[in-house]
Design an enzyme around this catalytic site. Structure first.
Site, PDB file in Angstrom:
ATOM      1  N   GLU A   1       1.049  -1.406  -0.097  1.00 38.05           N
ATOM      2  CA  GLU A   1      -0.247   0.128  -0.023  1.00 38.05           C
ATOM      3  C   GLU A   1       0.547   1.149  -0.273  1.00 38.05           C
ATOM      4  O   GLU A   1       0.714   2.506   1.142  1.00 38.05           O
ATOM      5  CB  GLU A   1      -0.937   0.276   1.530  1.00 38.05           C
ATOM      6  CG  GLU A   1      -1.765  -1.355   0.872  1.00 38.05           C
ATOM      7  CD  GLU A   1      -2.740  -1.354   2.236  1.00 38.05           C
ATOM      8  OE1 GLU A   1      -2.608  -0.613   3.563  1.00 38.05           O
ATOM      9  OE2 GLU A   1      -3.420  -2.052   2.857  1.00 38.05           O
TER      10      GLU A   1
ATOM     11  N   GLU B   1      -6.741 -10.509  -1.397  1.00 42.14           N
ATOM     12  CA  GLU B   1      -7.371 -10.353   0.087  1.00 42.14           C
ATOM     13  C   GLU B   1      -8.517 -10.592  -0.085  1.00 42.14           C
ATOM     14  O   GLU B   1      -9.629  -9.634  -0.191  1.00 42.14           O
ATOM     15  CB  GLU B   1      -6.690  -9.157   0.675  1.00 42.14           C
ATOM     16  CG  GLU B   1      -5.351  -8.991   0.953  1.00 42.14           C
ATOM     17  CD  GLU B   1      -4.565  -7.784   1.885  1.00 42.14           C
ATOM     18  OE1 GLU B   1      -6.329  -7.139   2.409  1.00 42.14           O
ATOM     19  OE2 GLU B   1      -3.467  -7.594   1.756  1.00 42.14           O
TER      20      GLU B   1
END
Length: 445
Positions: free
Chosen positions: A252, A358
């Protein structure tokens, strides 16, 4: 005065004509009804519903067990209805039905609406076929070191062949204080994977949200900070060399909105090329390890997708990346399949491995439900099916794994993150399989 009156009459005439043309255009555009998702699903019927069409006298409804409507249910071939809904009954549990609608105005009949699939509720439990027995790729599940026993472990070993640590392989857990490492939880997970012949994916070495306080408040020079990070990555990757076969090195790093590099402590101390440095250290520590970059909103944000691909391109020049992780924290209604496919296409075109890393699918993103309704469970199931189908079609050489981010609904991180009820996973609290699990299976066909 006469000129003024003439101009007024001309203006009114033009206005009436323009309104008439606008109404006609609206009728043409709005002449085809839009069918909504089936409502009030039961084990023998559902309610078909659609949008109102301007000045329509009635609607014609078709229902079939065939998506191409090559056959029709008795009494449901152009069934005439004056309302905007109709109850369809006498159906068979576990069977998928299709419906479409046309609008009628006088002698005119519109084109067909979109086709809606209505799955009649099964009366028994969902099928429990093991995902890994059907899939041609690695199917993953997250784990916690404290929950590697009992029914959780039973399902993991039955269904999955790939595991990822949910949060115990992050810097704040593994490197809690300067010079002191804590590998107790990681060692337990590694042993579990080794003992049960499971592939183990490392997640994640560098993440701004899992940085220990002593790192964010680092008091040394920038050079000393860089030396510390290099030592941390080298120590961790070397310790598990050959056991953890892939790592999310940086997680991220792209800022929302601007789609530029997030101004994390790592960027502040090490510069804009901190990502490249981290990947180089990981590569040096274990040359055989597969290195991934992982991020969210990969599918739903085209600008962010472009920024992620740029990171991958920069790393690939020096052979520092093997794959991309697309966090599939999505909802039953978005992103579109075309956006998910864009992630795949960009990854495959770069000859990188694809990890849907995810996956969870919100059933209640608008917080408008207190229980998971049958209708929403089916919509969620269909989204699971869509995602798995897309991944299943990726060239084998580019498939890494599809990892689901949680086992039972009540254990999902989304509950506390959003602060309201949701049911984003594939298992109920009693460990029974949900329709979402069936959707995963159907996506493999």
């Amino acid at each position: 005065m006469k000129i003024r009156q003439a101009l007024s009459i001309l203006f009114i005439s033009l206005f009436v004509l323009s309104c008439s043309k606008s109404d006609e255009a609206e009728e043409v555009v709005a002449g085809v009804p839009s069918a909504y998702a089936a409502a009030k699903l039961t084990n023998d019927g559902f309610t078909a519903n659609w949008t109102r069409v301007y000045h329509a006298d009635k609607y014609l409804v078709d229902v079939s067990t065939k998506a191409d409507f090559s056959t029709f249910l008795p009494n449901y071939n152009a069934l005439s209805v004056t309302a905007l809904t109709v109850d369809i009954s006498g159906l068979t549990a576990g069977v998928s039905y299709y419906y479409r609608v046309r609008a009628v105005r006088g002698a005119l009949i519109s084109a067909f609406s979109n086709v809606i699939t209505a799955e009649i509720l099964s009366t028994g439990p969902e099928p429990t076929t093991a995902l890994k027995d059907v899939a041609n790729f690695n199917v993953g599940m997250i784990v916690r070191s404290s929950k590697l026993t009992g029914q959780t472990s039973d399902i993991i070993l039955r269904e999955f062949d790939n595991i990822t640590s949910e949060y115990e392989m992050k810097m704040d857990k593994m490197y809690p204080s300067n010079g002191t490492y804590d590998f107790v939880a990681v060692d337990k997970i590694v042993k579990y994977a080794t003992d049960n012949n499971l592939n183990l994916h490392g997640h994640a070495l560098i993440w701004h949200n899992a940085t220990p306080d002593w790192v964010t408040k680092f008091s040394g020079t920038n050079a000393e900070f860089e030396t510390m990070v290099k030592g941390y990555i080298t120590t961790v990757v070397t310790r598990y060399k050959g056991k953890i076969k892939s790592w999310d090195v940086v997680n991220e790093a792209v800022e929302d909105g601007s789609n530029t590099l997030r101004n994390s402590i790592f960027r502040q101390k090490m510069g804009d090329d901190y990502i490249k440095k981290c990947y180089q250290w990981a590569r040096d520590a274990d040359p055989a390890c597969k290195l991934f970059y992982n991020d969210y909103n990969f599918a739903s944000n085209a600008g962010k997708r472009a920024a992620i691909f740029k990171i991958a391109d920069d790393l690939k020049v020096n052979n520092l990346i093997d794959g991309l992780g697309a966090q599939m924290h999505i909802s039953y209604k978005s992103p579109a399949a075309s956006d998910i496919q864009a992630v795949v296409n960009g990854t495959v075109s770069r000859n990188l491995l694809m990890h849907f890393s995810e996956l969870d699918i919100q059933a209640n993103p608008d917080n408008n439900m207190t229980t998971l309704t049958p209708e929403r469970a089916i919509e969620q199931k269909n989204k699971y099916k869509e995602v798995v189908k897309i991944f299943n079609a990726i060239p084998k050489a580019n498939q890494y794994a599809l990892t689901v981010w949680g086992l039972r609904d009540s254990e999902s991180w989304l509950i506390s993150f959003w602060g309201h009820a949701d049911w984003p996973l594939m298992y109920n609290d009693d460990y029974s399989a949900k329709k979402a699990h069936t959707g995963f299976l159907e996506g493999l066909k």
